[in-house]
Design a protein around this motif. Sequence first.
Motif, PDB file in Angstrom:
ATOM      1  N   ARG A  68      -5.361  15.648  16.557  1.00  0.00           N
ATOM      2  CA  ARG A  68      -6.470  16.487  16.097  1.00  0.00           C
ATOM      3  C   ARG A  68      -6.290  17.930  16.558  1.00  0.00           C
ATOM      4  N   VAL A  69      -5.690  18.131  17.730  1.00  0.00           N
ATOM      5  CA  VAL A  69      -5.389  19.492  18.194  1.00  0.00           C
ATOM      6  C   VAL A  69      -4.405  20.156  17.232  1.00  0.00           C
ATOM      7  N   TYR A  70      -3.350  19.418  16.868  1.00  0.00           N
ATOM      8  CA  TYR A  70      -2.370  19.957  15.931  1.00  0.00           C
ATOM      9  C   TYR A  70      -2.991  20.177  14.548  1.00  0.00           C
ATOM     10  N   GLN A  71      -3.901  19.302  14.134  1.00  0.00           N
ATOM     11  CA  GLN A  71      -4.586  19.499  12.857  1.00  0.00           C
ATOM     12  C   GLN A  71      -5.316  20.833  12.831  1.00  0.00           C
ATOM     13  N   GLU A  72      -5.998  21.142  13.928  1.00  0.00           N
ATOM     14  CA  GLU A  72      -6.742  22.399  14.001  1.00  0.00           C
ATOM     15  C   GLU A  72      -5.797  23.598  14.039  1.00  0.00           C
ATOM     16  N   GLN A  73      -4.675  23.458  14.727  1.00  0.00           N
ATOM     17  CA  GLN A  73      -3.730  24.567  14.845  1.00  0.00           C
ATOM     18  C   GLN A  73      -2.962  24.824  13.558  1.00  0.00           C
ATOM     19  N   PHE A  74      -2.506  23.736  12.901  1.00  0.00           N
ATOM     20  CA  PHE A  74      -1.617  23.878  11.756  1.00  0.00           C
ATOM     21  C   PHE A  74      -2.311  23.620  10.418  1.00  0.00           C
ATOM     22  N   GLY A  75      -3.555  23.133  10.447  1.00  0.00           N
ATOM     23  CA  GLY A  75      -4.349  22.991   9.226  1.00  0.00           C
ATOM     24  C   GLY A  75      -3.877  21.940   8.249  1.00  0.00           C
ATOM     25  N   PHE A  76      -3.684  20.695   8.699  1.00  0.00           N
ATOM     26  CA  PHE A  76      -3.296  19.625   7.767  1.00  0.00           C
ATOM     27  C   PHE A  76      -4.339  18.509   7.798  1.00  0.00           C
ATOM     28  N   GLY A  77      -4.329  17.646   6.738  1.00  0.00           N
ATOM     29  CA  GLY A  77      -5.314  16.590   6.575  1.00  0.00           C
ATOM     30  C   GLY A  77      -4.816  15.236   7.046  1.00  0.00           C
ATOM     31  N   PRO A  78      -5.602  14.163   6.779  1.00  0.00           N
ATOM     32  CA  PRO A  78      -5.221  12.831   7.257  1.00  0.00           C
ATOM     33  C   PRO A  78      -3.921  12.309   6.669  1.00  0.00           C
ATOM     34  N   GLY A  79      -3.593  12.724   5.442  1.00  0.00           N
ATOM     35  CA  GLY A  79      -2.340  12.273   4.845  1.00  0.00           C
ATOM     36  C   GLY A  79      -1.139  12.783   5.623  1.00  0.00           C
ATOM     37  N   MET A  80      -1.136  14.082   5.973  1.00  0.00           N
ATOM     38  CA  MET A  80      -0.045  14.639   6.767  1.00  0.00           C
ATOM     39  C   MET A  80      -0.078  14.103   8.188  1.00  0.00           C
ATOM     40  N   LEU A  81      -1.281  13.870   8.726  1.00  0.00           N
ATOM     41  CA  LEU A  81      -1.396  13.325  10.082  1.00  0.00           C
ATOM     42  C   LEU A  81      -0.675  11.992  10.190  1.00  0.00           C
ATOM     43  N   THR A  82      -0.939  11.097   9.228  1.00  0.00           N
ATOM     44  CA  THR A  82      -0.286   9.795   9.292  1.00  0.00           C
ATOM     45  C   THR A  82       1.198   9.893   8.935  1.00  0.00           C
ATOM     46  N   THR A  83       1.589  10.934   8.191  1.00  0.00           N
ATOM     47  CA  THR A  83       3.014  11.151   7.935  1.00  0.00           C
ATOM     48  C   THR A  83       3.732  11.527   9.235  1.00  0.00           C
ATOM     49  N   VAL A  84       3.098  12.413  10.019  1.00  0.00           N
ATOM     50  CA  VAL A  84       3.662  12.772  11.319  1.00  0.00           C
ATOM     51  C   VAL A  84       3.771  11.528  12.192  1.00  0.00           C
ATOM     52  N   PHE A  85       2.747  10.690  12.149  1.00  0.00           N
ATOM     53  CA  PHE A  85       2.763   9.449  12.914  1.00  0.00           C
ATOM     54  C   PHE A  85       3.827   8.493  12.372  1.00  0.00           C
ATOM     55  N   GLY A  86       3.842   8.326  11.054  1.00  0.00           N
ATOM     56  CA  GLY A  86       4.711   7.333  10.442  1.00  0.00           C
ATOM     57  C   GLY A  86       6.181   7.683  10.489  1.00  0.00           C
ATOM     58  N   ILE A  87       6.509   8.982  10.437  1.00  0.00           N
ATOM     59  CA  ILE A  87       7.926   9.358  10.427  1.00  0.00           C
ATOM     60  C   ILE A  87       8.588   8.985  11.749  1.00  0.00           C
ATOM     61  N   TYR A  88       7.800   8.978  12.805  1.00  0.00           N
ATOM     62  CA  TYR A  88       8.313   8.517  14.108  1.00  0.00           C
ATOM     63  C   TYR A  88       8.742   7.057  14.018  1.00  0.00           C
ATOM     64  N   ALA A  89       7.858   6.231  13.468  1.00  0.00           N
ATOM     65  CA  ALA A  89       8.161   4.810  13.390  1.00  0.00           C
ATOM     66  C   ALA A  89       9.324   4.532  12.447  1.00  0.00           C
ATOM     67  N   LEU A  90       9.426   5.294  11.361  1.00  0.00           N
ATOM     68  CA  LEU A  90      10.539   5.087  10.429  1.00  0.00           C
ATOM     69  C   LEU A  90      11.867   5.511  11.062  1.00  0.00           C
ATOM     70  N   ALA A  91      11.865   6.601  11.832  1.00  0.00           N
ATOM     71  CA  ALA A  91      13.083   6.995  12.553  1.00  0.00           C
ATOM     72  C   ALA A  91      13.451   5.943  13.580  1.00  0.00           C
ATOM     73  N   LEU A  92      12.434   5.402  14.240  1.00  0.00           N
ATOM     74  CA  LEU A  92      12.676   4.339  15.209  1.00  0.00           C
ATOM     75  C   LEU A  92      13.312   3.126  14.538  1.00  0.00           C
ATOM     76  N   LEU A  93      12.797   2.779  13.362  1.00  0.00           N
ATOM     77  CA  LEU A  93      13.353   1.643  12.619  1.00  0.00           C
ATOM     78  C   LEU A  93      14.807   1.892  12.241  1.00  0.00           C
ATOM     79  N   ALA A  94      15.099   3.105  11.785  1.00  0.00           N
ATOM     80  CA  ALA A  94      16.480   3.418  11.410  1.00  0.00           C
ATOM     81  C   ALA A  94      17.415   3.232  12.600  1.00  0.00           C
ATOM     82  N   ALA A  95      16.976   3.710  13.770  1.00  0.00           N
ATOM     83  CA  ALA A  95      17.803   3.548  14.965  1.00  0.00           C
ATOM     84  C   ALA A  95      17.924   2.090  15.372  1.00  0.00           C
ATOM     85  N   LEU A  96      16.830   1.339  15.265  1.00  0.00           N
ATOM     86  CA  LEU A  96      16.884  -0.088  15.587  1.00  0.00           C
ATOM     87  C   LEU A  96      17.890  -0.819  14.703  1.00  0.00           C
TER      88      LEU A  96
END
Length: 407
Positions: free
Chosen positions: A34-62
């Motif tokens: 939420r701090v980053y949302q206020e600083q960079f001005g993005f919505g819930p779709g981008m928020l979960t993309t930031v969250f999800g890209i971590y898990a997808l990178a993790l999966l690729a490495a796994l």
Amino acid sequence: MVPPTLSRTPAFWSTAGILLLVLAASGVPTPLYRVYQEQFGFGPGMLTTVFGIYALALLAALLVVGGLSDHVGRRPVLVGGLLLQAVSMGVFLGADSVGWLLTARVLQGLSMGALTGTLGAMLLDTQRPDRPLGPLANSAGPGIGLSLGAVGAGLTVEYVATPTRWVFAVLAVVLLLCAALVALLPETSPRAPGALRSLRPAVRVPRPQRTAFLTALPAIVAAWALGGLYLSLGPSLVASVFGIDDHLVGGLLVLAMQGTAAAAAVLGRSLAPERAMVTGASVFAAGVAGTIAALVSGSVAVLFGSAVVSGLGFGLAFLGAVATASAGVAPAERAGLLSSVFVAGYLSFSVPAVAAGIAAGIVGLETVTEVYAAVLVVLALGAVAGVRLRRRATRAGRAPAPESLAA
């Protein structure tokens, strides 16, 4: 001069401490979204993309290096993963746009993908034969680590003027120290040939464990999908649906679910694996149904109560699932199998949460959460049905067909 290595018990607890640290680091961004949302001005779709890209990178490495430590040794993979994790903290520290935030999460995901299966295998390698705590540590670790990271970051946001600087600078230093500590850990891998072949993306479940893995799969999917919802959209849910803007409350919601998950894994460690999974999935279903009740009634107390009950079910179900899937696995196949468990977990952790974030921008976060919770209740009850099917087939003197369990 070669440094002395730790004996079995200190090595086990040192490995457990490193696992908690990297899991805490992965939970730190939750209150900061939420701090980053206020600083960079993005919505819930981008928020979960930031969250999800971590898990997808993790999966690729796994998928690529999940079983590498079975071939080249545990220590080289641990050092590489910890150094990359420290680099990701540095990128977080300097992030001034969504692009850098995404880069930091990708690096963090890649490092966690290398570390997850390797640390889990090291715990199994160094546990005492008369006190096998490896499955317990692998099951309780995510709840404890993610809770510590989320609550610690929430406190920092509320009470420190420059929270991101303090959080990520301290983590970077501690991760570098842990990379140095790895030199003291014993090398426990038999170093089997075939390292290059193991880099081909694959989910490796040894044939003797496949039926048990399929039995455990619905419980893994349901539990981790709820974890993904809480860690990505939990603070936004508290703020937008229940009208609470305190960043710490979002972290406490994660603690209510993930912390009790860890406690349940500790309390249920003496239960038989399938019994723990059935009990946990049943409790989990009841807790997630309570989340729907909280949304309908608008009660924060019911929301936190349902998080506690869901967490208890999460901990028991995942403990039973890990123990069921890993029972009897050969030492040379441990990292690969545990990586497969976490592939299933992190797919469930990321993809549904990203879909929920996109859908929330269309139909609203409250509606999306209600539908999401209903699906998880069905999955948890499906896990109970799968165990009962396996038991019935075992009593009849035959193995259940994998296709039946998968259904």
